[in-house]
Design an enzyme around this catalytic site. Sequence first.
Site, PDB file in Angstrom:
ATOM      1  N   ASP A 149       0.826  -1.209   0.000  1.00 19.43           N
ATOM      2  CA  ASP A 149       0.000   0.000   0.000  1.00 19.43           C
ATOM      3  C   ASP A 149       0.862   1.262   0.000  1.00 19.43           C
ATOM      4  O   ASP A 149       2.083   1.200   0.148  1.00 19.43           O
ATOM      5  CB  ASP A 149      -0.963  -0.005   1.200  1.00 19.43           C
ATOM      6  CG  ASP A 149      -0.291  -0.430   2.516  1.00 19.43           C
ATOM      7  OD1 ASP A 149       0.954  -0.444   2.571  1.00 19.43           O
ATOM      8  OD2 ASP A 149      -1.014  -0.732   3.468  1.00 19.43           O
ATOM      9  N   GLU A 187      -9.648  -2.013   5.327  1.00 15.06           N
ATOM     10  CA  GLU A 187     -10.306  -1.794   6.608  1.00 15.06           C
ATOM     11  C   GLU A 187     -11.505  -2.738   6.743  1.00 15.06           C
ATOM     12  O   GLU A 187     -11.930  -3.352   5.749  1.00 15.06           O
ATOM     13  CB  GLU A 187     -10.776  -0.332   6.694  1.00 15.06           C
ATOM     14  CG  GLU A 187      -9.633   0.698   6.625  1.00 15.06           C
ATOM     15  CD  GLU A 187      -8.854   0.840   7.939  1.00 15.06           C
ATOM     16  OE1 GLU A 187      -8.816  -0.123   8.736  1.00 15.06           O
ATOM     17  OE2 GLU A 187      -8.269   1.917   8.158  1.00 15.06           O
ATOM     18  N   HIS A 204      -7.193  -5.060  10.270  1.00 12.92           N
ATOM     19  CA  HIS A 204      -6.974  -4.783   8.843  1.00 12.92           C
ATOM     20  C   HIS A 204      -5.654  -5.380   8.347  1.00 12.92           C
ATOM     21  O   HIS A 204      -4.715  -5.581   9.117  1.00 12.92           O
ATOM     22  CB  HIS A 204      -7.094  -3.286   8.530  1.00 12.92           C
ATOM     23  CG  HIS A 204      -5.942  -2.414   8.927  1.00 12.92           C
ATOM     24  ND1 HIS A 204      -6.115  -1.218   9.579  1.00 12.92           N
ATOM     25  CD2 HIS A 204      -4.604  -2.543   8.756  1.00 12.92           C
ATOM     26  CE1 HIS A 204      -4.933  -0.660   9.784  1.00 12.92           C
ATOM     27  NE2 HIS A 204      -3.992  -1.452   9.292  1.00 12.92           N
ATOM     28  N   ASN A 252      -7.484  -3.183  14.394  1.00  9.22           N
ATOM     29  CA  ASN A 252      -8.865  -3.537  14.051  1.00  9.22           C
ATOM     30  C   ASN A 252      -8.920  -4.727  13.084  1.00  9.22           C
ATOM     31  O   ASN A 252      -9.957  -5.008  12.492  1.00  9.22           O
ATOM     32  CB  ASN A 252      -9.600  -2.327  13.443  1.00  9.22           C
ATOM     33  CG  ASN A 252      -8.950  -1.827  12.154  1.00  9.22           C
ATOM     34  OD1 ASN A 252      -7.969  -2.407  11.666  1.00  9.22           O
ATOM     35  ND2 ASN A 252      -9.492  -0.756  11.591  1.00  9.22           N
TER      36      ASN A 252
HETATM   37  C1  GLP Z   1      -0.626   0.273   8.591  1.00  3.57           C
HETATM   38  C2  GLP Z   1      -0.221  -0.507   7.347  1.00  3.57           C
HETATM   39  C3  GLP Z   1      -0.421  -1.992   7.547  1.00  3.57           C
HETATM   40  C4  GLP Z   1       0.232  -2.422   8.844  1.00  3.57           C
HETATM   41  C5  GLP Z   1      -0.403  -1.700   9.994  1.00  3.57           C
HETATM   42  C6  GLP Z   1       0.154  -2.107  11.351  1.00  3.57           C
HETATM   43  O1  GLP Z   1      -1.986   0.430   8.675  1.00  3.57           O
HETATM   44  N1  GLP Z   1      -0.929  -0.091   6.182  1.00  3.57           N
HETATM   45  O2  GLP Z   1       0.113  -2.698   6.440  1.00  3.57           O
HETATM   46  O3  GLP Z   1       0.098  -3.824   8.997  1.00  3.57           O
HETATM   47  O4  GLP Z   1      -0.167  -0.306   9.795  1.00  3.57           O
HETATM   48  O5  GLP Z   1       1.342  -1.444  11.592  1.00  3.57           O
HETATM   49  P1  GLP Z   1       2.303  -1.646  12.828  1.00  3.57           P
HETATM   50  O6  GLP Z   1       3.168  -2.805  12.471  1.00  3.57           O
HETATM   51  O7  GLP Z   1       3.070  -0.370  12.914  1.00  3.57           O
HETATM   52  O8  GLP Z   1       1.459  -1.916  14.005  1.00  3.57           O
END
Ligand code: GLP
Length: 251
Positions: A71, A147, A142, A140
Site C-alpha cells: 500500500d 479496513e 486490517h 482492528n
Molecule cells: C498500517 C499498514 C499496515 C500495517 C499496519 C500495522 O496500517 N498499512 O500494512 O500492517 O499499519 O502497523 P504496525 O506494524 O506499525 O502496528
Amino acid sequence: MAGNIKLIVCDEAADVAKEAAALFADVIKAKPDAVIGLATGSTPEATYAELARMHKEEDLSFAKVTSFNLDEYWGLDGDHDQSYRYFMNGQLFSHVDIRTWNTHVLNGKAVNPQLECQAFEQKILSVGGLDIWLLGIGGNGHIAFNEPGSSVDSRTRLVDLTPETIAANSDGRFFKEASEVPRCALSAGIGTIREARKIVLLATGSGKAPAIAAAVEGAFTPDCPSSLLQDHPDCTFIVDREAAADLKNAG
Ligand code: GLP
C-alpha cells in the site's frame, strides 16, 4: 475456527523477526528470482534488519528478486518521509542488492488512481504472481489498508482510512498528529493478497492480541479482514506471546 492458518508463537518479538526473515530467505534461496510482497509499519522493521544482515553476512542476494508493496498513502510522493516508498528505501532496499526498478510501490501521487491500481495488478500478473507476501495487522484486524468491511475478492484500489487507523499511525512513531495523516490510501485488495502462493503475517505486542484472536479463531468475515486468510492454503502467522495472549488454542 482456525481454518488453515499455521501459527508460530515466539517468546519474543526478536524471534518473530528471525523466523520471518528465515522464511523469506528460504524462498529466495530456492528461487533467486522470487517475487516477494512487503509490508510497512513498525512490526516488520526488525525482519528487514535481519534480511539486511543476511545479505551482508551470509550473501543472501536480492539481485534477481522483484518486490511489491501492499500500500501507499494517497497524496504523498516517494520523497515524503512518511511515504511507504521512503520507508522501504530506508528499511530494506538501500541495505540489500535489490534493483530499484524491480521494486514496486504504488504511486501516491498518480494522476489517475484507478489506472495506477490496474497497472499494479497487471504487473503482478506479468511476473507470474507473488511467491510470498509479508503482512502486518492493524489493531482492528486490517491487512494492508483493507479496513473492516473490505470484501474477500477486493482488488487494488483507493480506500478511505478509518479514524482508528489514522490514530494508530499518528502516535509519534510515524506522523506526529492525526491531521497530518492522509485520509486515503492505495491498497492491494484482499483478493490480490490471497493470490500470493504463501502468506506470512507478523504481530507483536499486546495491542494486537484481540485482532490475532479474531483473525485465527473468530468467524470468516469482512468485519475482521485478516480472518479472510483462514482458507488460504499456505498462510502462517508468526506472533510473540503478547500478541498470542487472547488465543484459546495457542498450541
Ligand atoms: C498500517 C499498514 C499496515 C500495517 C499496519 C500495522 O496500517 N498499512 O500494512 O500492517 O499499519 O502497523 P504496525 O506494524 O506499525 O502496528
